[in-house]
Design an enzyme around this catalytic site. Structure first.
Site, mmCIF file in Angstrom:
data_model
loop_
_atom_site.group_PDB
_atom_site.id
_atom_site.type_symbol
_atom_site.label_atom_id
_atom_site.label_comp_id
_atom_site.label_asym_id
_atom_site.label_seq_id
_atom_site.Cartn_x
_atom_site.Cartn_y
_atom_site.Cartn_z
ATOM 1 N N SER A 135 0.848 -1.198 0.000
ATOM 2 C CA SER A 135 0.000 0.000 0.000
ATOM 3 C C SER A 135 0.875 1.236 0.000
ATOM 4 O O SER A 135 2.023 1.202 0.459
ATOM 5 C CB SER A 135 -0.868 0.027 1.262
ATOM 6 O OG SER A 135 -1.556 1.252 1.360
ATOM 7 N N TYR A 148 -1.693 -0.215 10.581
ATOM 8 C CA TYR A 148 -1.848 -0.561 9.160
ATOM 9 C C TYR A 148 -0.582 -0.161 8.387
ATOM 10 O O TYR A 148 -0.055 -0.938 7.581
ATOM 11 C CB TYR A 148 -3.086 0.140 8.589
ATOM 12 C CG TYR A 148 -3.371 -0.178 7.143
ATOM 13 C CD1 TYR A 148 -3.916 -1.406 6.779
ATOM 14 C CD2 TYR A 148 -3.098 0.738 6.127
ATOM 15 C CE1 TYR A 148 -4.180 -1.716 5.450
ATOM 16 C CE2 TYR A 148 -3.362 0.447 4.800
ATOM 17 C CZ TYR A 148 -3.903 -0.780 4.464
ATOM 18 O OH TYR A 148 -4.160 -1.079 3.145
ATOM 19 N N SER A 151 2.175 -2.505 9.161
ATOM 20 C CA SER A 151 1.948 -3.825 8.557
ATOM 21 C C SER A 151 2.299 -3.816 7.072
ATOM 22 O O SER A 151 2.822 -4.790 6.540
ATOM 23 C CB SER A 151 0.488 -4.269 8.757
ATOM 24 O OG SER A 151 -0.383 -3.610 7.856
ATOM 25 N N LYS A 152 2.032 -2.706 6.397
ATOM 26 C CA LYS A 152 2.288 -2.644 4.952
ATOM 27 C C LYS A 152 3.766 -2.371 4.653
ATOM 28 O O LYS A 152 4.296 -2.846 3.646
ATOM 29 C CB LYS A 152 1.387 -1.592 4.304
ATOM 30 C CG LYS A 152 -0.083 -2.019 4.285
ATOM 31 C CD LYS A 152 -0.279 -3.260 3.410
ATOM 32 C CE LYS A 152 -1.702 -3.715 3.316
ATOM 33 N NZ LYS A 152 -1.882 -4.866 2.413
ATOM 34 N N ILE A 181 -8.233 3.169 -3.680
ATOM 35 C CA ILE A 181 -8.973 2.277 -4.572
ATOM 36 C C ILE A 181 -10.390 2.086 -4.027
ATOM 37 O O ILE A 181 -10.569 1.838 -2.818
ATOM 38 C CB ILE A 181 -8.280 0.894 -4.670
ATOM 39 C CG1 ILE A 181 -6.758 1.043 -4.898
ATOM 40 C CG2 ILE A 181 -8.919 0.041 -5.776
ATOM 41 C CD1 ILE A 181 -6.335 1.790 -6.151
#
Ligand code: NAD
Length: 244
Positions: A135, A148, A151-152, A181
């Site tokens: 991401s 998040y 994690s990415k 997206i």
């Protein structure tokens, strides 16, 4: 016929990835935690319901594919979650950190390890390709969902590590970095992103679609780019460009 494994198959991006692989004549085994796929898919598709964060699900998924097709040519790691609640970095809970990391990073890491060990045993010189969905959050700070972002960033290192380790076996490992997206994941923050896009956040002034991501995945997974590994493609309407 090549066999592809896709996680997060019932989600926006995962479904589009399954579709493009099937359209191009591949057999696809899709995994998701959802009870079923949202719509039927044309072609050679098998659904496996499992939880990416659980070792037994990962093993069951790989075993099913090997039993049915004898080899795995492609792995696309799509499954991922956002934190259940957006919480400031100064009050992020360990529980939320573990939830996000266990799926996005640990699950992706150990499924990749499992599939890599199967791919190494494939006959022939073209042993396989792996594509991870990371991401823009892997390098962009959002202080209300730090777990998040972390994690990415971890997924990007998984790409680099496996690209390095698997090169000697003829397995390429690359990454697609989506921007904004339109899927279930971004539905809750639609208005925020509508406004940001309207006000010039992105050089290409529109939301990305799951199909935008699937096209990049296909280019990397299909074997069309055999000398590319450890690479990341930003599919983000130009978000990553520093602008003045
Ligand atoms: N939508 C975006 O703007 C965007 C941007 C950057 C990256 N991504 C990444 O793209 C990937 C796909 O997201 P999406 O936008 O299609 O969202 P989505 O919510 O539509 O799809 C995610 C899918 O993963 C599945 N999943 C969740 N937990 C799972 C688990 N434990 N085991 C197996 N499957 C599980 C969900 O059921 C869902 O079908 C995610 O990794 C996400 O982080 C999305």
């Amino acid at each position: 016929m090549k066999t592809a494994l896709v996680t997060g198959a019932a989600g926006g991006i995962g479904f589009a990835v399954c579709e493009i692989l099937l359209k191009n004549g591949m057999a696809v085994v899709g995994m998701d935690i959802a009870p079923e796929m949202p719509r039927a898919l044309p072609g050679e598709f098998t659904y496996y319901r499992g939880d990416l964060s659980k070792s037994e699900s990962r093993k069951g998924f790989v075993e099913l594919a090997l039993e049915k097709y004898k080899r795995i040519d492609i792995l696309v790691n799509v499954a991922g979650v956002a934190p259940k609640v957006r919480n400031d970095l100064l009050s992020m809970s360990e529980e939320s950190f573990d939830f996000v990391m266990n799926i996005n990073t640990k699950g992706t890491l150990f499924l990749t390890q499992e599939v890599a060990n199967a791919m190494i045993k494939n006959d022939g010189s073209e042993k396989g390709s792996i594509v991870n969905i990371s991401s823009m959050s892997g390098y962009t700070s959002s202080t209300n969902r730090g777990e998040y972002c972390i994690s990415k960033a971890g997924v990007s290192m998984i790409t680099a590590l496996f690209a390095d380790r698997l090169a000697e076996y003829g397995i390429t490992v690359n990454e697609v970095r989506p921007g904004i997206i339109a899927t279930a994941m971004t539905e809750k923050v639609k208005e925020k992103y509508d406004n940001l896009i309207e006000n010039g956040l992105l050089p290409i002034k529109r939301w990305g679609t799951p199909s935008d991501i699937a096209k990049a995945v296909y280019a990397l997974a299909s074997g069309a780019l055999p000398y590319v590994t450890g690479q990341s493609i930003d599919v983000d309407g130009g978000f990553h460009i520093r602008r003045l």
